[in-house]
Design an enzyme around this catalytic site. Structure first.
Site, PDB file in Angstrom:
ATOM      1  N   LYS A 101       1.136   5.036   6.961  1.00 57.36           N
ATOM      2  CA  LYS A 101       0.489   5.858   5.933  1.00 57.36           C
ATOM      3  C   LYS A 101       1.073   7.255   5.967  1.00 57.36           C
ATOM      4  CE  LYS A 101      -2.384   2.587   4.799  1.00 57.36           C
ATOM      5  NZ  LYS A 101      -1.480   1.486   4.924  1.00 57.36           N
TER       6      LYS A 101
ATOM      7  N   SER B  33       0.800  -1.225   0.000  1.00 54.14           N
ATOM      8  CA  SER B  33       0.000   0.000   0.000  1.00 54.14           C
ATOM      9  C   SER B  33       0.833   1.276   0.000  1.00 54.14           C
ATOM     10  CB  SER B  33      -0.961   0.012   1.190  1.00 54.14           C
ATOM     11  OG  SER B  33      -0.258   0.190   2.397  1.00 54.14           O
TER      12      SER B  33
END
Length: 156
Positions: A112, A75
């Site tokens: 993230k 990701s």
């Protein structure tokens, strides 16, 4: 001893994030050459060592506030974070927009980029296959630290 948990947006893939607290190793000093190595056209090598470089000092400026994580998943590829990479995370840095962070969302750890999507606070992913995680004021969010370095093997 490591700790493993599922990561928020990667949870469907069953990808764990494992963190390891740093130990207090002896200094690891190696030569640091004064000239930079060109990534383009080769040039003659300099034989002049500028000084020694202690990797512990360079990678862990706040050793008591640092920890390591091993990443699983894809990701964050567009941000240079690959499956199997080792992250060096510093809890002494105040996270701000644009930082890559380790966040706990409703108790689930994830790595993230802290930012905004359509004007709303969000955790951004470095892979267009995944949508951003929009942050709801009702959601529990805890920033564990800021990623300072990414170490990955060239697989050779």
């Amino acid at each position: 001893m490591g700790y493993s948990t599922s990561s928020g947006a990667d949870k469907a893939e069953g990808e764990p994030i494992i963190f390891y607290p740093p130990s207090q190793p002896a200094p690891l000093k190696r030569p640091l050459y004064a000239s930079r190595i060109p990534a383009g056209f080769p040039s003659p090598a300099d034989d002049h060592v500028e000084r020694s470089l202690d990797l512990h000092e360079h990678l862990l400026p706040h050793p008591d506030a640092s920890f390591f994580l091993k990443v699983s998943g894809d990701s964050m590829l567009d941000y240079g974070i690959h499956d199997g990479d080792l992250l060096i995370v510093d809890r002494a840095i105040d996270a701000r927009e644009g930082h890559i962070v380790i966040a706990a969302i409703d108790g689930e750890l994830t790595v993230k980029k802290l930012g905004k999507h359509a004007g709303q606070p969000a955790l951004l992913l470095g892979n267009s296959a995944y949508p951003p995680i929009l942050l709801d004021p009702e959601q529990e969010l805890l920033i564990w630290g800021v990623v300072r370095h990414v170490i990955h093997s060239l697989g050779q």
